[in-house]
Design a protein around this motif. Structure first.
Motif, PDB file in Angstrom:
ATOM      1  N   THR A  22       0.814  -1.214   0.000  1.00 31.67           N
ATOM      2  CA  THR A  22       0.000   0.000   0.000  1.00 31.67           C
ATOM      3  C   THR A  22       0.849   1.266   0.000  1.00 31.67           C
ATOM      4  N   ILE A  23       2.156   1.110   0.121  1.00 35.38           N
ATOM      5  CA  ILE A  23       3.073   2.254   0.108  1.00 35.38           C
ATOM      6  C   ILE A  23       3.921   2.164  -1.147  1.00 35.38           C
ATOM      7  N   ASP A  24       4.006   3.248  -1.877  1.00 33.37           N
ATOM      8  CA  ASP A  24       4.762   3.250  -3.125  1.00 33.37           C
ATOM      9  C   ASP A  24       6.233   3.598  -2.860  1.00 33.37           C
ATOM     10  N   PHE A  25       6.946   2.634  -2.291  1.00 33.04           N
ATOM     11  CA  PHE A  25       8.357   2.837  -1.957  1.00 33.04           C
ATOM     12  C   PHE A  25       9.193   3.178  -3.190  1.00 33.04           C
ATOM     13  N   GLU A  26       8.843   2.597  -4.323  1.00 31.79           N
ATOM     14  CA  GLU A  26       9.618   2.849  -5.537  1.00 31.79           C
ATOM     15  C   GLU A  26       9.613   4.334  -5.903  1.00 31.79           C
ATOM     16  N   ILE A  27       8.440   4.953  -5.907  1.00 24.45           N
ATOM     17  CA  ILE A  27       8.340   6.384  -6.237  1.00 24.45           C
ATOM     18  C   ILE A  27       8.998   7.222  -5.143  1.00 24.45           C
ATOM     19  N   ILE A  28       8.779   6.861  -3.882  1.00 24.68           N
ATOM     20  CA  ILE A  28       9.405   7.592  -2.780  1.00 24.68           C
ATOM     21  C   ILE A  28      10.922   7.598  -2.951  1.00 24.68           C
ATOM     22  N   GLU A  29      11.487   6.446  -3.229  1.00 22.80           N
ATOM     23  CA  GLU A  29      12.939   6.353  -3.390  1.00 22.80           C
ATOM     24  C   GLU A  29      13.421   7.088  -4.628  1.00 22.80           C
ATOM     25  N   LEU A  30      12.670   7.008  -5.721  1.00 22.08           N
ATOM     26  CA  LEU A  30      13.048   7.749  -6.916  1.00 22.08           C
ATOM     27  C   LEU A  30      13.042   9.255  -6.645  1.00 22.08           C
ATOM     28  N   LEU A  31      12.065   9.723  -5.875  1.00 26.54           N
ATOM     29  CA  LEU A  31      12.038  11.144  -5.514  1.00 26.54           C
ATOM     30  C   LEU A  31      13.240  11.519  -4.645  1.00 26.54           C
ATOM     31  N   PHE A  32      13.590  10.670  -3.687  1.00 29.01           N
ATOM     32  CA  PHE A  32      14.773  10.936  -2.863  1.00 29.01           C
ATOM     33  C   PHE A  32      16.026  11.040  -3.736  1.00 29.01           C
ATOM     34  N   PHE A  33      16.213  10.069  -4.612  1.00 29.15           N
ATOM     35  CA  PHE A  33      17.416  10.044  -5.446  1.00 29.15           C
ATOM     36  C   PHE A  33      17.427  11.191  -6.457  1.00 29.15           C
ATOM     37  N   ALA A  34      16.270  11.483  -7.042  1.00 32.53           N
ATOM     38  CA  ALA A  34      16.189  12.581  -8.009  1.00 32.53           C
ATOM     39  C   ALA A  34      16.519  13.906  -7.324  1.00 32.53           C
ATOM     40  N   TYR A  35      15.995  14.119  -6.122  1.00 28.83           N
ATOM     41  CA  TYR A  35      16.276  15.353  -5.393  1.00 28.83           C
ATOM     42  C   TYR A  35      17.761  15.447  -5.048  1.00 28.83           C
ATOM     43  N   ARG A  36      18.327  14.356  -4.598  1.00 28.92           N
ATOM     44  CA  ARG A  36      19.763  14.335  -4.282  1.00 28.92           C
ATOM     45  C   ARG A  36      20.587  14.758  -5.490  1.00 28.92           C
ATOM     46  N   ASP A  37      20.302  14.178  -6.630  1.00 27.38           N
ATOM     47  CA  ASP A  37      21.084  14.469  -7.828  1.00 27.38           C
ATOM     48  C   ASP A  37      20.751  15.851  -8.399  1.00 27.38           C
ATOM     49  N   PHE A  38      19.489  16.252  -8.318  1.00 27.75           N
ATOM     50  CA  PHE A  38      19.052  17.555  -8.815  1.00 27.75           C
ATOM     51  C   PHE A  38      19.748  18.692  -8.061  1.00 27.75           C
ATOM     52  N   THR A  39      20.007  18.491  -6.784  1.00 30.17           N
ATOM     53  CA  THR A  39      20.627  19.532  -5.967  1.00 30.17           C
ATOM     54  C   THR A  39      22.154  19.424  -5.891  1.00 30.17           C
ATOM     55  N   SER A  40      22.723  18.359  -6.390  1.00 32.66           N
ATOM     56  CA  SER A  40      24.166  18.127  -6.218  1.00 32.66           C
ATOM     57  C   SER A  40      25.033  19.171  -6.927  1.00 32.66           C
ATOM     58  N   ASP A  41      24.699  19.532  -8.154  1.00 30.78           N
ATOM     59  CA  ASP A  41      25.511  20.525  -8.878  1.00 30.78           C
ATOM     60  C   ASP A  41      25.430  21.900  -8.211  1.00 30.78           C
ATOM     61  N   PRO A  42      24.224  22.406  -7.921  1.00 26.52           N
ATOM     62  CA  PRO A  42      24.158  23.692  -7.223  1.00 26.52           C
ATOM     63  C   PRO A  42      24.824  23.639  -5.839  1.00 26.52           C
ATOM     64  N   ASP A  43      24.671  22.522  -5.142  1.00 26.07           N
ATOM     65  CA  ASP A  43      25.312  22.400  -3.824  1.00 26.07           C
ATOM     66  C   ASP A  43      26.819  22.629  -3.917  1.00 26.07           C
ATOM     67  N   ALA A  44      27.439  22.063  -4.936  1.00 30.01           N
ATOM     68  CA  ALA A  44      28.895  22.205  -5.104  1.00 30.01           C
ATOM     69  C   ALA A  44      29.266  23.667  -5.361  1.00 30.01           C
ATOM     70  N   ILE A  45      28.468  24.354  -6.161  1.00 28.52           N
ATOM     71  CA  ILE A  45      28.718  25.768  -6.456  1.00 28.52           C
ATOM     72  C   ILE A  45      28.516  26.603  -5.190  1.00 28.52           C
ATOM     73  N   LEU A  46      27.426  26.350  -4.482  1.00 27.28           N
ATOM     74  CA  LEU A  46      27.099  27.095  -3.270  1.00 27.28           C
ATOM     75  C   LEU A  46      28.149  26.919  -2.187  1.00 27.28           C
ATOM     76  N   GLU A  47      28.645  25.702  -2.071  1.00 27.06           N
ATOM     77  CA  GLU A  47      29.629  25.389  -1.026  1.00 27.06           C
ATOM     78  C   GLU A  47      30.887  26.250  -1.164  1.00 27.06           C
ATOM     79  N   LYS A  48      31.267  26.520  -2.397  1.00 24.68           N
ATOM     80  CA  LYS A  48      32.458  27.358  -2.637  1.00 24.68           C
ATOM     81  C   LYS A  48      32.303  28.744  -2.034  1.00 24.68           C
ATOM     82  N   GLY A  49      31.070  29.248  -1.979  1.00 27.17           N
ATOM     83  CA  GLY A  49      30.816  30.574  -1.425  1.00 27.17           C
ATOM     84  C   GLY A  49      30.374  30.543   0.028  1.00 27.17           C
ATOM     85  N   GLY A  50      30.362  29.356   0.622  1.00 25.96           N
ATOM     86  CA  GLY A  50      29.930  29.237   2.006  1.00 25.96           C
ATOM     87  C   GLY A  50      28.422  29.306   2.166  1.00 25.96           C
TER      88      GLY A  50
END
Length: 160
Positions: A22-50
């Protein structure tokens, strides 16, 4: 719970636990992974500026809506004044956002990105836009509209 059969529901302590089907773990996990990867490039840029993701969100919305008031930004981000104050001060002090007193109400503060802020906002959005374009191209015709509808429905208050 409405819409759920009792045989799929069990109680663990004071919380309700559901059988895995009754729980759609597949979609939940895909959303977690997509968010992680979607934010990874900006995170690296942001980190340089603190900076972090809160800075990214503020910069993004101020850049997308020049002249946005602090009150509107608080409403958009659904955060407290205290949380915004720290992040906004850092972005202003770093020269990425400027704050202007409202023309009619001097208590009103309107926000604008500076040239540096616009450049940073674009640098953060470009890898995300490329990632979205790549995924949409691989998904097929009509994908953009379907994804937009899906994400709009995922937002709180989306008119269930």
């Amino acid at each position: 719970m409405a819409g759920q059969s009792k045989e799929n529901t069990r109680y663990v302590g004071d919380t309700v636990a559901h059988d895995d089907d009754t729980i759609d773990f597949e979609i939940i996990e895909l959303l977690f992974f997509a968010y992680r990867d979607f934010t990874s490039d900006p995170d690296a840029i942001l980190e340089k500026g603190g900076f972090g993701r809160a800075h990214h969100r503020v910069l993004h919305f101020v850049d997308r809506e020049p002249g946005m008031t602090v009150a509107n930004l608080l409403d958009t981000l659904k955060i407290t004044k205290q949380s915004l104050a720290r992040v906004l001060k850092q972005l202003i002090d770093s020269g990425y956002i400027r704050q202007v007193t409202g023309p009619e109400d001097r208590r009103q503060r309107m926000l604008y990105t500076t040239e540096e802020g616009q450049a940073l906002a674009r640098a953060l959005a470009e890898p995300q836009s490329r990632r979205i374009a790549h995924a949409l191209a691989k998904t097929g015709p009509g994908a953009r509209e379907t994804v937009k509808r899906f994400l709009a429905c995922m937002k709180n208050g989306a008119g269930d």
